[in-house]
Design a protein around this motif. Structure first.
Motif, PDB file in Angstrom:
ATOM      1  N   ARG A  49       0.824  -1.214   0.000  1.00  0.00           N
ATOM      2  CA  ARG A  49       0.000   0.000   0.000  1.00  0.00           C
ATOM      3  C   ARG A  49       0.854   1.258   0.000  1.00  0.00           C
ATOM      4  N   ASP A  50       1.969   1.192   0.737  1.00  0.00           N
ATOM      5  CA  ASP A  50       2.845   2.359   0.865  1.00  0.00           C
ATOM      6  C   ASP A  50       4.296   1.887   0.758  1.00  0.00           C
ATOM      7  N   PRO A  51       4.921   2.015  -0.412  1.00  0.00           N
ATOM      8  CA  PRO A  51       6.287   1.507  -0.614  1.00  0.00           C
ATOM      9  C   PRO A  51       7.322   2.102   0.341  1.00  0.00           C
ATOM     10  N   SER A  52       7.003   3.203   1.007  1.00  0.00           N
ATOM     11  CA  SER A  52       7.979   3.777   1.940  1.00  0.00           C
ATOM     12  C   SER A  52       8.048   2.991   3.236  1.00  0.00           C
ATOM     13  N   ARG A  53       7.064   2.143   3.486  1.00  0.00           N
ATOM     14  CA  ARG A  53       7.072   1.337   4.709  1.00  0.00           C
ATOM     15  C   ARG A  53       7.880   0.063   4.477  1.00  0.00           C
ATOM     16  N   PRO A  54       8.617  -0.389   5.478  1.00  0.00           N
ATOM     17  CA  PRO A  54       9.525  -1.529   5.270  1.00  0.00           C
ATOM     18  C   PRO A  54       8.799  -2.871   5.298  1.00  0.00           C
ATOM     19  N   ILE A  55       9.434  -3.837   4.695  1.00  0.00           N
ATOM     20  CA  ILE A  55       9.034  -5.238   4.824  1.00  0.00           C
ATOM     21  C   ILE A  55       9.903  -5.848   5.918  1.00  0.00           C
ATOM     22  N   TYR A  56       9.269  -6.452   6.913  1.00  0.00           N
ATOM     23  CA  TYR A  56      10.010  -6.996   8.039  1.00  0.00           C
ATOM     24  C   TYR A  56      10.253  -8.493   7.868  1.00  0.00           C
ATOM     25  N   ARG A  57      11.454  -8.903   8.227  1.00  0.00           N
ATOM     26  CA  ARG A  57      11.805 -10.318   8.309  1.00  0.00           C
ATOM     27  C   ARG A  57      12.436 -10.557   9.679  1.00  0.00           C
ATOM     28  N   VAL A  58      11.904 -11.520  10.402  1.00  0.00           N
ATOM     29  CA  VAL A  58      12.397 -11.810  11.747  1.00  0.00           C
ATOM     30  C   VAL A  58      13.384 -12.972  11.662  1.00  0.00           C
ATOM     31  N   VAL A  59      14.596 -12.733  12.149  1.00  0.00           N
ATOM     32  CA  VAL A  59      15.665 -13.729  12.099  1.00  0.00           C
ATOM     33  C   VAL A  59      16.010 -14.134  13.525  1.00  0.00           C
ATOM     34  N   SER A  60      16.056 -15.424  13.762  1.00  0.00           N
ATOM     35  CA  SER A  60      16.427 -15.922  15.096  1.00  0.00           C
ATOM     36  C   SER A  60      17.491 -16.981  14.939  1.00  0.00           C
ATOM     37  N   GLY A  61      18.276 -17.179  15.980  1.00  0.00           N
ATOM     38  CA  GLY A  61      19.368 -18.142  15.942  1.00  0.00           C
ATOM     39  C   GLY A  61      19.346 -19.052  17.140  1.00  0.00           C
ATOM     40  N   GLN A  62      20.349 -19.916  17.175  1.00  0.00           N
ATOM     41  CA  GLN A  62      20.457 -20.880  18.264  1.00  0.00           C
ATOM     42  C   GLN A  62      21.029 -20.214  19.506  1.00  0.00           C
TER      43      GLN A  62
END
Length: 836
Positions: free
Chosen positions: A71-84
């Motif tokens: 809807r609004d390209p200025s807003r980010p796409i979030y990706r959640v990264v987790s580790g051991q």
């Protein structure tokens, strides 16, 4: 030409390593997102990578960000990264988190125990969240995480000095669980014949005695009530008695207040009435989980435990007729109008102070503590439970209205849920609004540890309850004063540190070069150091000097990888450690030079320093025992019989078993109830000790465990035995010497170099003992296995006193160096070298 080729290859190698070095996109620093508009949110939790029901909620968060970006390209796409996360307890051992913060690469969001948030927030580890909350409220966003939405105890526990540092994500409180069948069998019923739970402390103690059963040998078969079994601790009984553990302003530790002393005395009296704390601990050592849980099996009649027990009993104890009641109080508290008390724990989301994506982290927290995320999480847990054929009972939630909604839907209005489960959930939820929580203080972990130490000292009758609590309160108060009123110090000027280190390196290099190339310098320095024999010898002398000089360069080139590694990873850190031993340093903040304060504190105020040192000295008794066991095995394996190679392999195998696996194995071997050792002793009519459950036997148990790994020494002994000339034995036999005389006058003298080596290495290893206590006993019982390095570890990584831990490390270095030096000096009197 060759030199330039070498330099070129080294530069290429350095460039490749630099390109391969892992680094996160520092969007928060640069103010830009990557080309795809994706922002990675790094998450750290106690259970390792995100999985299961939580993963479903996280995926929903990521999908929402994608839709918002569309809807609004200025807003980010979030990706959640987790580790051991390899730590056993992220709160008690926050090493990975602290190192990530100190190294400038912290997670963006961390799942942290709420009571520990304040301790690390006081040191600047966490970001205050008030600004995010105010901004969201001003923007009119829905479901902003704020105090009004959460239970008061959950919210207040994550606040420190008026600021919010964590947002609650879970909660659990405590109540009294009781086995109705056992109460009925003991006649503890009301006028309708139904099981009646105890109403006050006097009845609780009476029930504990009446419900306790023993077998024909007088051993415990059923324990009516053990104050420390379940999840209550002294905290629970202290609050029951009306006590507090910290003053209201947070500046004074009240661990030794009269009400807390009364609570500990009550716990001691209950244990004494049912056979003593040590006997009950030994009985508990054989307990298992799942369907074999002691409460389900009827081995424990009553216990104070957490709300998570209800889903557990719904899954594994469907046939158990149990009840839940509010924890009973002393009669004098009931007379004041108090009804009951509970205490809750739980976790919170927090943002490290130097996180790279703070706004993204806050967006994640706001979503994960909102209604939609919780319901996705709960529904996913329900589907998993029912797919496994289990009745689903939800966990408690820290959001008031949502917790009520969830239990109405999944429990109270669910006809499949038995009435006793519904009643249990009601009791736990009714206790939740007024539940207590652990003190919010910058010394929370130390207060917890000292409260456990005082409790064990009293329960084992090492000290009276008053004396044990006085001692613990003094320790906590000293540390609290140090934190609230830190020692004044000067900041370290690191340019002088690096300049001094560079000077040392240049001086060392120049000295080595002059020694090998300047005979006059070598002779002069040799005379100064008393090295008369070596003073006249050199590497580069005579007509072959040019050839030898080339070899000298080649030797340095070959040794360069190790030298560079030592300069960067050895010498520098050692000098840094020595420097910070004179500093107040907690990893998170710049060190301040405070002189000898840490050393004075160590010798004058730290009681556990001397205790841990004595515990470690006791373990040196195991060095000669281990040597003797290794030598005995080597003598057997030196015989010339068939299949000896196979036997040698069998005896060496324990030496290569990982410490964790070996420790878990020996926990079962030392089990006082069904362990192999005690069963063997019982078969010959002897009563085995309590081993790891006894302060008296815990250290000998670890020494016995060490004998199992004597195979590592056996290899060295075997090599020594193979090097003894057979003609010596033949000559002695001709002179009439028997086997014992040959052993004493030939074998032992010939093995003295190996005895000396094993003795030195054994002593050094014993002074560094840590793993066995960390895995098997956690320093207990009653600090009987709190060894020196374990105490050092606690100060460095549990309490954040890295400067003090460095001082402890240097004291240990001096002690080990002194012991080794004495051994070297004495070795001239008894070690026999054939070439000498």
């Amino acid at each position: 030409m060759k030199t330039w080729k070498t330099i070129s290859w080294l530069l290429v190698l350095g460039l490749v390593l630099w390109l391969l070095y892992p680094s996160r996109t520092r969007t928060a620093v640069s103010g830009r997102r990557n080309r795809a508009g994706v922002v990675e949110i790094t998450y750290m939790g106690p259970g390792g990578p995100i999985s299961g029901a939580m993963a479903d909620a996280v995926r929903a968060f990521e999908r929402d960000s994608e839709e918002a970006h569309a809807r609004d390209p200025s807003r980010p796409i979030y990706r959640v990264v987790s580790g051991q996360n390899a730590s056993r307890n992220q709160t008690a051992d926050p090493t990975r988190f602290l190192i990530s913060v100190a190294g400038g690469m912290p997670p963006d969001v961390i799942w942290f125990d709420r009571y520990a948030v304040a301790e690390w927030a006081a040191r600047g580890a966490f970001q205050p969240l008030d600004g995010f909350i105010a901004k969201d409220k001003a923007a009119g966003l829905d479901e902003v995480p704020c105090a009004e939405r959460f239970y008061k105890s959950c919210w207040d526990e994550a606040c420190y000095r008026g600021k919010v540092y964590g947002i609650p994500t879970s909660v659990d409180d405590r109540a009294l669980l009781y086995n109705k069948d056992l109460l009925k069998r003991a006649g503890l019923v009301n006028e309708n014949g139904e099981a009646r739970p105890p109403r006050d402390w006097d009845e609780l103690k009476e029930y504990a005695v009446r419900l306790t059963e023993r077998d024909a040998r007088g051993e415990l078969k059923v324990v009516g009530f053990a104050p420390q079994f379940g999840n209550s601790w002294l905290y629970m009984y202290g609050w029951m008695a009306g006590g507090e553990f910290m003053s209201r302003d947070g500046t004074r530790c009240t661990l030794n207040s009269p009400r807390i002393v009364e609570a500990l005395r009550y716990m001691t009296d209950v244990y004494d009435a049912i056979g003593g704390y040590a006997k009950v601990q030994a009985f508990q050592a054989g307990f298992q989980g799942g369907e074999l849980d002691p409460f389900i099996q009827g081995k424990i009649a009553m216990k104070i435990d957490g709300s998570w027990q209800v889903p557990f009993l719904a899954a594994y104890g469907r046939d158990l007729d149990f009840g839940v009641a509010p924890p009973p109080l002393p009669r004098h508290e009931i007379a004041k109008g108090r009804r009951t008390v509970s205490w809750n724990g739980g976790w919170a989301y927090a943002i490290p102070a130097n996180a790279l994506h703070k706004q993204a982290a806050w967006d994640f927290i706001r979503f994960m503590t909102g209604r939609r995320a919780f319901l996705i999480w709960i529904e996913s847990e329900r589907e998993i439970a029912e797919a496994q054929g289990r009745l689903y009972i939800p966990r408690q939630l820290p959001v008031k209205k949502l917790n009520e909604f969830v239990f109405d839907k999944y429990v109270y209005n669910n006809p499949r849920v038995p009435e006793n489960i519904k009643a249990a959930c009601r009791v736990f939820n009714q206790l939740l609004p007024e539940a207590r929580y652990r003190p919010v203080t910058p010394v929370g972990q130390l207060l917890w540890n000292e409260h456990v130490t005082a409790m064990e000292a009293a329960l084992y009758h090492r000290l009276t309850p008053k004396a044990a609590l006085d001692r613990g309160a003094a320790v906590v108060q000293r540390e609290l004063d140090r934190v609230l009123h830190p020692v004044e110090g000067r900041p370290i000027r690191w340019k002088w540190f690096f300049a001094f280190y560079a000077f040392l390196l240049v001086a060392a290099g120049a000295t080595v070069y002059a020694w090998d190339t300047r005979p006059r310098f070598r002779r002069r320095l040799g005379r100064m150091l008393g090295l008369r024999k070596q003073a006249g010898r050199g590497v580069i002398e005579g007509a072959g000097g040019g050839y030898l000089r080339g070899q000298w360069r080649a030797g340095w080139l070959c040794a360069a990888p190790w030298i560079v590694g030592f300069i960067i990873f050895g010498g520098g850190p050692m000098l840094f450690s020595l420097l910070i031993s004179f500093c107040d340093y907690d990893i998170l903040n710049p060190p301040k030079f405070i002189g000898l304060h840490s050393y004075r504190w160590m010798f004058a105020h730290d009681r556990l320093f001397w205790l841990s040192f004595r515990n470690t000295l006791f373990m040196t008794l195991g060095v000669p025992l281990n040597m003797a066991a290794g030598l005995a095995v080597a003598l057997l394996l030196n015989l010339k019989i068939r299949g000896m190679a196979v036997w040698r392999t069998f005896f060496y195998l324990p030496a290569i078993v990982p410490m964790v696996a070996a420790s878990i194995l020996w926990i079962w071997i030392f089990n006082p109830q069904g362990g192999l050792i005690n069963l063997a002793l019982q078969s010959v009519g002897l009563k085995g000790p309590l081993w790891l459950q006894s302060p008296l036997w815990s250290k000998p148990a670890i020494i016995v465990m060490g004998l199992w790994g004597a195979g590592s020494n056996m290899i060295i002994w075997l090599a020594g035995l193979k090097g003894i000339n057979e003609q010596l034995y033949e000559a002695a036999a001709l002179d009439g010497a028997n086997a014992w005389q040959r052993f004493c006058y030939i074998t032992i003298p010939q093995l003295t170099p190996y005895i000396f080596f094993n003795l030195v290495m054994g002593m050094i290893g014993t002074f560094q003992i840590f793993g066995q206590a960390f895995i098997m006993t956690q320093g207990g019982p009653d600090n009987s296995t709190l060894f020196y390095v374990y105490h050092l570890f606690n100060n460095a990584f549990r309490y954040g006193n890295m400067g003090y831990a460095a001082a402890m490390a240097w004291v240990l270095f001096v002690v080990v160096l002194g012991v080794t030096f004495v051994q070297l000096r004495l070795s001239k009197r008894w070690v026999y070298y054939e070439a000498g």
